[in-house]
Design a protein around this motif. Structure first.
Motif, mmCIF file in Angstrom:
data_model
loop_
_atom_site.group_PDB
_atom_site.id
_atom_site.type_symbol
_atom_site.label_atom_id
_atom_site.label_comp_id
_atom_site.label_asym_id
_atom_site.label_seq_id
_atom_site.Cartn_x
_atom_site.Cartn_y
_atom_site.Cartn_z
ATOM 1 N N PHE A 1 0.527 -1.040 0.087
ATOM 2 C CA PHE A 1 -0.161 0.125 -0.084
ATOM 3 C C PHE A 1 0.708 1.150 0.334
ATOM 4 O O PHE A 1 0.615 2.355 -0.166
ATOM 5 C CB PHE A 1 -1.425 0.135 0.852
ATOM 6 N N LEU A 2 1.993 0.999 0.074
ATOM 7 C CA LEU A 2 3.110 1.933 0.284
ATOM 8 C C LEU A 2 3.971 2.219 -0.395
ATOM 9 O O LEU A 2 4.854 3.217 -0.469
ATOM 10 C CB LEU A 2 3.844 2.738 1.717
ATOM 11 N N GLY A 3 3.944 0.452 -1.450
ATOM 12 C CA GLY A 3 4.884 1.266 -2.867
ATOM 13 C C GLY A 3 4.356 1.232 -4.093
ATOM 14 O O GLY A 3 3.022 2.029 -4.028
ATOM 15 N N ALA A 4 5.285 1.552 -5.334
ATOM 16 C CA ALA A 4 5.441 2.206 -6.129
ATOM 17 C C ALA A 4 4.368 0.623 -7.455
ATOM 18 O O ALA A 4 5.089 -0.053 -7.281
ATOM 19 C CB ALA A 4 6.390 2.405 -6.819
ATOM 20 N N PRO A 5 3.778 1.240 -8.197
ATOM 21 C CA PRO A 5 3.386 0.578 -9.424
ATOM 22 C C PRO A 5 3.970 -0.489 -10.095
ATOM 23 O O PRO A 5 5.371 0.111 -10.123
ATOM 24 C CB PRO A 5 2.152 1.085 -10.173
ATOM 25 N N GLU A 6 3.928 -1.362 -10.446
ATOM 26 C CA GLU A 6 4.959 -2.434 -11.106
ATOM 27 C C GLU A 6 4.162 -3.615 -12.440
ATOM 28 O O GLU A 6 3.447 -3.717 -12.015
ATOM 29 C CB GLU A 6 5.547 -3.303 -10.072
ATOM 30 N N GLU A 7 5.079 -3.931 -13.340
ATOM 31 C CA GLU A 7 3.854 -5.006 -13.862
ATOM 32 C C GLU A 7 4.243 -6.266 -13.416
ATOM 33 O O GLU A 7 5.513 -7.244 -13.100
ATOM 34 C CB GLU A 7 4.501 -5.019 -15.167
ATOM 35 N N VAL A 8 2.800 -7.397 -13.798
ATOM 36 C CA VAL A 8 3.045 -8.833 -12.727
ATOM 37 C C VAL A 8 2.744 -9.555 -14.177
ATOM 38 O O VAL A 8 1.621 -9.294 -15.739
ATOM 39 C CB VAL A 8 3.237 -9.008 -11.882
ATOM 40 N N ARG A 9 3.097 -10.368 -14.955
ATOM 41 C CA ARG A 9 2.880 -11.509 -15.069
ATOM 42 C C ARG A 9 2.048 -12.907 -14.645
ATOM 43 O O ARG A 9 1.428 -13.819 -15.098
ATOM 44 C CB ARG A 9 3.454 -11.907 -16.368
ATOM 45 N N THR A 10 2.726 -12.744 -13.223
ATOM 46 C CA THR A 10 2.705 -14.323 -12.881
ATOM 47 C C THR A 10 1.327 -14.023 -11.078
ATOM 48 O O THR A 10 2.472 -12.639 -11.032
ATOM 49 C CB THR A 10 3.866 -15.022 -12.452
ATOM 50 N N VAL A 11 0.413 -14.604 -11.053
ATOM 51 C CA VAL A 11 -0.271 -14.054 -10.136
ATOM 52 C C VAL A 11 -0.271 -15.143 -8.991
ATOM 53 O O VAL A 11 -1.017 -16.007 -9.211
ATOM 54 C CB VAL A 11 -1.422 -13.326 -10.026
ATOM 55 N N ARG A 12 -0.061 -15.249 -8.008
ATOM 56 C CA ARG A 12 -0.506 -15.989 -6.401
ATOM 57 C C ARG A 12 -1.236 -15.397 -5.386
ATOM 58 O O ARG A 12 -0.216 -14.351 -5.148
ATOM 59 C CB ARG A 12 1.025 -16.716 -6.156
ATOM 60 N N PHE A 13 -1.590 -16.364 -4.951
ATOM 61 C CA PHE A 13 -2.912 -16.175 -3.840
ATOM 62 C C PHE A 13 -3.394 -17.289 -3.123
ATOM 63 O O PHE A 13 -3.641 -17.798 -3.894
ATOM 64 C CB PHE A 13 -3.991 -15.032 -4.290
#
Length: 214
Positions: free
Chosen positions: A170-182
């Motif tokens: 929530f205090l980080g910068a935007p970034e691009e991802v292509r793998t999501v784990r939840f």
């Protein structure tokens, strides 16, 4: 990030978990319920409930004990009491934020959430593969990977055909991802629903007529 923006984000985070206490009392979920019929919710709070609620109970016992110990020091007693009560509320708020802010699958895509800390949307048409994948990550995820672990585990992995922009902290910068784990409490149901939604999105995209050549 400047201090003003960081303060606004921090206050927004605090507001989300405080609001979750009220939603939890009236048994409501953010973004899900009778008014969102096309939205399906997938909970993830069950895995962390014993740890978080156990911590809240320990904090409550400590609050009562310290209150008696400082009874003869009224100023210090009230200062410590306020801090202790806030800690108990924060611990309970961590759990209620997870309960009232589940993952959501709907027309806008898959919203992956982690209490009040994370809220990222993945368009279902970008999901190339989805699988049950129990992991216990210990290190920081590599670049291009978003992990929304609950109680130190993830159980669903998505591979995307194109990157999506997320803010993993929530205090980080935007970034691009292509793998999501939840993590999802019912990972089988989540994988089945996501596969169906991704397939339907691909079929709808293939059925759209191509624009006429000029």
């Amino acid at each position: 990030m400047n201090r003003g923006r960081a303060l606004r984000l921090l206050l927004a985070h605090e507001g989300r978990w405080l609001a979750s206490l009220g939603m939890w009392v009236v048994r409501r979920q953010d973004g899900a319920g009778p008014g969102a019929r096309e939205v399906r919710a997938f909970g993830y709070a069950r895995a962390q409930a014993p740890l978080v609620l156990g911590f809240a109970f320990v904090c409550l016992v400590e609050t009562v004990g310290v209150s008696f110990l400082l009874a003869d020091h009224p100023t210090l007693h009230w200062i410590v009491l306020v801090l202790d009560v806030y800690t108990v509320l924060m611990a309970v708020g961590m759990h209620t934020a997870a309960v009232t802010r589940p993952h959501l699958l709907g027309p806008e895509g898959l919203r992956i959430r982690n209490g009040a800390r994370l809220d990222a949307t993945v368009p279902v048409e970008l999901i190339s593969t989805v699988r049950r994948d129990l992991r216990f990550p210990k290190d920081k995820p590599p670049a291009g990977v978003l992990e929304a672990a609950v109680a130190g585990q993830t159980s669903v992995t998505l591979e995307l055909s194109a990157p999506v922009t997320v803010v993993r902290r929530f205090l980080g910068a935007p970034e691009e991802v292509r793998t999501v784990r939840f993590h999802a409490d019912d990972s089988r149901a989540a994988v089945t629903a996501l596969r169906a939604a991704a397939e339907a999105a691909r079929e709808a995209g293939a059925a759209e007529p191509e624009p006429a050549a000029s």
